[in-house]
Scaffold this motif. Structure first.
Motif, PDB file in Angstrom:
ATOM      1  N   ARG A 135       0.372  92.289   5.957  1.00 61.22           N
ATOM      2  CA  ARG A 135       0.569  91.764   7.316  1.00 61.22           C
ATOM      3  C   ARG A 135       0.336  92.850   8.362  1.00 61.22           C
ATOM      4  N   SER A 136       0.915  94.014   8.133  1.00 57.61           N
ATOM      5  CA  SER A 136       0.785  95.099   9.101  1.00 57.61           C
ATOM      6  C   SER A 136      -0.666  95.545   9.247  1.00 57.61           C
ATOM      7  N   ILE A 137      -1.358  95.684   8.120  1.00 59.65           N
ATOM      8  CA  ILE A 137      -2.755  96.118   8.169  1.00 59.65           C
ATOM      9  C   ILE A 137      -3.626  95.051   8.824  1.00 59.65           C
ATOM     10  N   ILE A 145      -3.125  95.274  12.568  1.00 60.02           N
ATOM     11  CA  ILE A 145      -3.798  96.447  13.140  1.00 60.02           C
ATOM     12  C   ILE A 145      -5.306  96.230  13.201  1.00 60.02           C
ATOM     13  N   LEU A 146      -5.887  95.696  12.130  1.00 58.61           N
ATOM     14  CA  LEU A 146      -7.332  95.475  12.105  1.00 58.61           C
ATOM     15  C   LEU A 146      -7.750  94.473  13.175  1.00 58.61           C
ATOM     16  N   ILE A 156      -2.361 100.392  25.208  1.00 55.33           N
ATOM     17  CA  ILE A 156      -2.410  99.248  24.294  1.00 55.33           C
ATOM     18  C   ILE A 156      -2.031  99.681  22.884  1.00 55.33           C
ATOM     19  N   ASN A 157      -2.572 100.798  22.442  1.00 51.08           N
ATOM     20  CA  ASN A 157      -2.274 101.268  21.088  1.00 51.08           C
ATOM     21  C   ASN A 157      -0.818 101.672  20.933  1.00 51.08           C
ATOM     22  N   LEU A 158      -0.215 102.138  22.018  1.00 52.40           N
ATOM     23  CA  LEU A 158       1.181 102.557  21.943  1.00 52.40           C
ATOM     24  C   LEU A 158       2.134 101.375  21.904  1.00 52.40           C
ATOM     25  N   ILE A 159       1.934 100.382  22.795  1.00 49.24           N
ATOM     26  CA  ILE A 159       2.923  99.304  22.888  1.00 49.24           C
ATOM     27  C   ILE A 159       2.532  98.063  22.095  1.00 49.24           C
ATOM     28  N   SER A 160       1.224  97.814  21.906  1.00 48.48           N
ATOM     29  CA  SER A 160       0.814  96.596  21.202  1.00 48.48           C
ATOM     30  C   SER A 160       0.717  96.793  19.699  1.00 48.48           C
ATOM     31  N   ASP A 161       0.524  98.013  19.251  1.00 46.06           N
ATOM     32  CA  ASP A 161       0.299  98.264  17.828  1.00 46.06           C
ATOM     33  C   ASP A 161       1.548  98.786  17.124  1.00 46.06           C
ATOM     34  N   LEU A 169     -11.484  89.395   5.263  1.00 45.42           N
ATOM     35  CA  LEU A 169     -12.040  90.159   6.379  1.00 45.42           C
ATOM     36  C   LEU A 169     -12.681  89.246   7.423  1.00 45.42           C
ATOM     37  N   GLY A 170     -13.333  88.182   6.953  1.00 48.99           N
ATOM     38  CA  GLY A 170     -13.917  87.239   7.904  1.00 48.99           C
ATOM     39  C   GLY A 170     -12.857  86.560   8.747  1.00 48.99           C
ATOM     40  N   ARG A 171     -11.714  86.257   8.132  1.00 43.82           N
ATOM     41  CA  ARG A 171     -10.625  85.639   8.885  1.00 43.82           C
ATOM     42  C   ARG A 171     -10.070  86.604   9.921  1.00 43.82           C
ATOM     43  N   VAL A 172      -9.923  87.864   9.551  1.00 49.11           N
ATOM     44  CA  VAL A 172      -9.441  88.870  10.498  1.00 49.11           C
ATOM     45  C   VAL A 172     -10.412  89.007  11.666  1.00 49.11           C
TER      46      VAL A 172
END
Length: 243
Positions: free
Chosen positions: A32-34, A37-38, A68-73, A107-110
């Motif tokens: 889920r986490s990966i 992030i992707l 964005i990377n700090l608060i959204s990720d 990967l296609g779904r992501v």
């Protein structure tokens, strides 16, 4: 013990079932986490590439991307790592031990999820360009829409099967709720606090602009959640056809 792949401390069936449940949950939480992030990072790349290729200026500034990377990720990603077991985790078939964390088939779904988030942010950016032209205000609308879409996507990443439109509800994850709502609060503060707004190169937004940004986050969340419902319906029809 040193050479064994698995060590059984007792022969209770309930213990083995709990071990399987926890193992599947941990593996699922890593996935889920990966996946989150992707999808979110790919959406940022798509927004920048599409705007640049279309000659629409630069909707996101370097410091905004860092924000964005700090608060959204960070906060939602950590909260997804402690997601409780989803319903039916023991009814799932065993996974291939050699299967990667994110299978190629996923990967296609992501990429599709990222495309939906980025398309919504670009649509909001188009509204900003039509109303204000190139400049900080249009960029702020794209920036805020993208952040909203990414944060709401964290809730969508809780399960590949269950969602807000499916019959079976997921158990609560208060850490994720706090992470998403807290991050949304930080984003609102970035828009309202003059010093922070100036540091990030943001412009002022009207009430209509705020509604557009909100829709920019809600629409991709709703679409991605509806895809789960459609997938469940398709699976039911397939099972009925086979029977």
């Amino acid at each position: 013990r040193q050479t064994a792949s698995v060590v059984l401390e007792d022969d209770e069936v309930s213990t083995m079932l709990e071990a399987i449940r926890r193992g599947r949950t941990i593996h699922g939480n890593i996935r889920r986490s990966i996946r989150f992030i992707l999808a979110t990072n790919l959406s940022e790349i798509m927004v920048v590439l599409a705007a640049t290729a279309g000659g629409l200026g630069q909707p996101l500034q370097p410091l905004q991307l860092l924000w964005i990377n700090l608060i959204s990720d960070v906060f939602p990603c950590v909260a997804l790592a402690v997601e409780p077991p989803e319903p039916g985790v023991l009814h799932q078939p065993p996974r291939d031990p050699h299967e990667p964390i994110i299978p190629v088939t996923q990967l296609g779904r992501v990429a599709g999820e990222a495309a939906i988030i980025s398309t919504s942010a670009l649509a909001a950016y188009g509204y900003g360009l039509a109303r204000y032209g190139l400049g900080p205000r249009a960029g702020t609308i794209a920036f805020t829409s993208l952040v909203a879409g990414q944060l709401l996507h964290a809730w969508s990443c809780r399960s590949e099967r269950h969602g807000v439109f499916t019959a079976e509800a997921l158990p609560p994850n208060r850490y994720l709720d706090a992470a998403v709502l807290g991050s949304l609060g930080l984003q609102i503060a970035a828009l309202l606090v003059p010093g922070l707004r100036s540091a990030l190169g943001l412009g002022r937004l009207s009430l209509t602009d705020g509604l557009v940004c909100g829709l920019g986050g809600i629409v991709p969340f709703a679409i991605n959640e509806l895809r789960k419902l459609w997938a469940q319906d398709a699976a039911k029809r397939e099972r009925a056809r086979v029977q």
